[in-house]
Design a protein around this motif. Structure first.
Motif, PDB file in Angstrom:
ATOM      1  N   UNK A   1      -5.607  -1.355 -25.281  1.00  0.00           N
ATOM      2  CA  UNK A   1      -4.931  -2.501 -25.283  1.00  0.00           C
ATOM      3  C   UNK A   1      -4.055  -2.923 -24.532  1.00  0.00           C
ATOM      4  N   UNK A   2      -3.434  -1.955 -24.067  1.00  0.00           N
ATOM      5  CA  UNK A   2      -1.252  -2.294 -23.532  1.00  0.00           C
ATOM      6  C   UNK A   2      -2.162  -2.718 -21.580  1.00  0.00           C
ATOM      7  N   UNK A   3      -3.983  -2.400 -21.197  1.00  0.00           N
ATOM      8  CA  UNK A   3      -4.591  -2.151 -19.881  1.00  0.00           C
ATOM      9  C   UNK A   3      -5.290  -3.978 -20.246  1.00  0.00           C
ATOM     10  N   UNK A   4      -5.901  -4.060 -21.188  1.00  0.00           N
ATOM     11  CA  UNK A   4      -5.877  -5.504 -21.699  1.00  0.00           C
ATOM     12  C   UNK A   4      -4.947  -6.831 -21.466  1.00  0.00           C
ATOM     13  N   UNK A   5      -3.583  -6.486 -21.686  1.00  0.00           N
ATOM     14  CA  UNK A   5      -1.733  -7.050 -21.110  1.00  0.00           C
ATOM     15  C   UNK A   5      -2.308  -7.493 -19.965  1.00  0.00           C
ATOM     16  N   UNK A   6      -2.664  -6.497 -19.449  1.00  0.00           N
ATOM     17  CA  UNK A   6      -2.473  -5.946 -18.044  1.00  0.00           C
ATOM     18  C   UNK A   6      -3.268  -7.253 -17.156  1.00  0.00           C
ATOM     19  N   UNK A   7      -4.396  -6.916 -17.576  1.00  0.00           N
ATOM     20  CA  UNK A   7      -5.288  -8.094 -16.749  1.00  0.00           C
ATOM     21  C   UNK A   7      -5.537  -9.034 -17.617  1.00  0.00           C
ATOM     22  N   UNK A   8      -4.902  -9.414 -18.188  1.00  0.00           N
ATOM     23  CA  UNK A   8      -4.269 -10.994 -18.581  1.00  0.00           C
ATOM     24  C   UNK A   8      -3.259 -11.394 -17.913  1.00  0.00           C
ATOM     25  N   UNK A   9      -2.834 -10.430 -18.000  1.00  0.00           N
ATOM     26  CA  UNK A   9      -1.295 -11.517 -17.237  1.00  0.00           C
ATOM     27  C   UNK A   9      -0.696 -11.474 -16.297  1.00  0.00           C
ATOM     28  N   UNK A  10      -1.853 -10.052 -15.287  1.00  0.00           N
ATOM     29  CA  UNK A  10      -1.191  -9.837 -14.286  1.00  0.00           C
ATOM     30  C   UNK A  10      -2.867 -10.741 -13.427  1.00  0.00           C
ATOM     31  N   UNK A  11      -3.704 -10.863 -14.012  1.00  0.00           N
ATOM     32  CA  UNK A  11      -5.283 -11.180 -13.377  1.00  0.00           C
ATOM     33  C   UNK A  11      -5.629 -12.700 -13.696  1.00  0.00           C
ATOM     34  N   UNK A  12      -5.314 -13.152 -15.530  1.00  0.00           N
ATOM     35  CA  UNK A  12      -5.853 -14.086 -16.214  1.00  0.00           C
ATOM     36  C   UNK A  12      -7.532 -13.574 -17.046  1.00  0.00           C
ATOM     37  N   UNK A  13      -7.265 -12.817 -16.455  1.00  0.00           N
ATOM     38  CA  UNK A  13      -9.005 -12.704 -16.788  1.00  0.00           C
ATOM     39  C   UNK A  13      -9.075 -11.338 -18.116  1.00  0.00           C
TER      40      UNK A  13
END
Length: 380
Positions: free
Chosen positions: A90-102
């Motif tokens: 769940x936290x990795x998904x946040x990083x992917x979304x907010x850092x890379x937009x995906x």
């Protein structure tokens, strides 16, 4: 020592050109293990400090503080032909979304895999590695500063270990699940984590964080919904933790008591003078607007806690789940969670019992239909 556990080379990636090169190499891979290190103690959004990838041969440590073109990595994350392995993601998904937009396509979450294999529910990564691979991983760098440069040797080894053994863990669990025909269970549940990401992040649902919201009248609940949405939007705009804006206790009291003037806000614990000066008028405007909402447009009250009779039904449902879970040798919580039981029982209250959305996949035949029948029979 952590360095003794690192068996594969560590490759530091800090330029756009190097990232593009290794991503080109990964396009031919069928599986990659991912992990992220980040900081967020004083921010709403996570600040990516490191992205770790293992391809079964090497540990790649990607520096997001120096790279500014992540499109090659985004192509990998988005590639449906490559399995992305994560643990409790769940936290990795946040990083992917907010850092890379995906968000990643085609993921396997090894925490879910561990539950499907009967190794326990919500088992931490180090414990799962110990159970499956009989290796004790270090925890010394769990709370270290991942934005500092250079990273220490201990941090580098810790970061590499995370993905090196994650790849090995995934290889073992996928093989075991394939032989037991349960791989599809893990794929469905892992996919659901990604699909539910935006639902869980929706500011319009932020009032559901308040455990006592069921006590509020429809108009008070409307105030809480509007205030929670405002706080969430402001926390995102300022990139600060939501409780830095207004504490939950103050927000709940505001919804309950509906102040009519800024001067009344001084009596609320958790609302400081600076917040009242800068946003007091906005808060009063929000709660005042709710007073004008027509009765028929107010939200329905949230369900009250279960009655004694409903708790008896809850025990019946849990016993049925325990029975089936024992037969399948999986944790009870893998089959049904608290919210699933409550969804069925609240449906019985309304006279409209339906299967929870979380049972739409593999759980429907295994447990969903049985729980639906038990609940409906209770109402007859």
């Amino acid at each position: 020592m952590s360095e003794n556990l690192v068996k594969q080379p560590i490759i530091w990636v800090e330029t756009n050109e190097h990232l593009e090169q290794i991503c080109g190499h990964w396009q031919s891979k069928s599986m990659l293990a991912f992990d992220t290190e980040f900081m967020r103690s004083n921010t709403y959004y996570p600040i990516a400090g490191l992205i770790q990838v293992n391809d079964g041969e090497k540990n790649y440590l990607i520096d997001p503080t120096t790279i500014d073109d992540f499109y090659p990595l985004i192509d990998i994350i988005d590639n449906e032909d490559i399995v992305k392995v994560l643990h409790s993601c769940s936290e990795d998904l946040e990083v992917f979304h907010y850092a890379f937009g995906c968000l990643p396509n085609n993921i396997i979450d090894t925490q879910i895999a561990g539950a499907v294999l009967g190794l326990g529910y919500s088992v931490g990564y180090a414990n799962l590695v110990r159970l499956v691979l009989n290796i004790d991983l270090p925890k010394s760098e769990t709370r270290s500063n991942w934005l500092q440069r250079p990273l220490s040797q201990s941090q580098l080894h810790y970061a590499a270990i995370d993905v090196e053994y994650l790849f090995k863990l995934a290889s073992y669990t996928i093989e075991q699940m394939a032989s037991s025909k349960r791989l599809e269970w893990v794929q469905q549940d892992s996919r659901a984590l990604v699909q539910n990401f935006f639902v869980n992040q929706d500011p319009d649902r932020s009032h559901l964080r308040f455990k006592s919201a069921w006590k509020l009248s429809p108009r008070q609940l409307a105030s809480l919904i509007q205030l929670s949405r405002w706080r969430e939007d402001l926390a995102q705009e300022k990139n600060v933790p939501r409780n830095r804006i207004v504490k939950e206790s103050a927000l709940f009291s505001l919804a309950q008591q509906v102040p009519t003037h800024v001067s009344q806000l001084k009596g609320y614990e958790g609302l400081n003078e600076r917040m009242i000066r800068s946003n007091g008028s906005k808060i009063i405007k929000i709660v005042s607007a709710v007073k004008n909402i027509p009765e028929q447009e107010l939200p329905a009250r949230l369900p009250a806690p279960l009655t004694a009779e409903e708790r008896a039904l809850l025990d019946i449902l849990k016993n049925k789940v325990a029975q089936i879970a024992d037969q399948l040798n999986v944790p009870n919580e893998l089959l049904a969670k608290k919210k699933d039981y409550e969804f069925l029982i609240h449906g019985l209250r309304r006279g409209d019992v339906q299967i929870p959305l979380s049972f739409a996949g593999w759980r429907r035949d295994i447990i969903g239909n049985a729980l639906l029948e038990i609940t409906k029979n209770q109402g007859n």
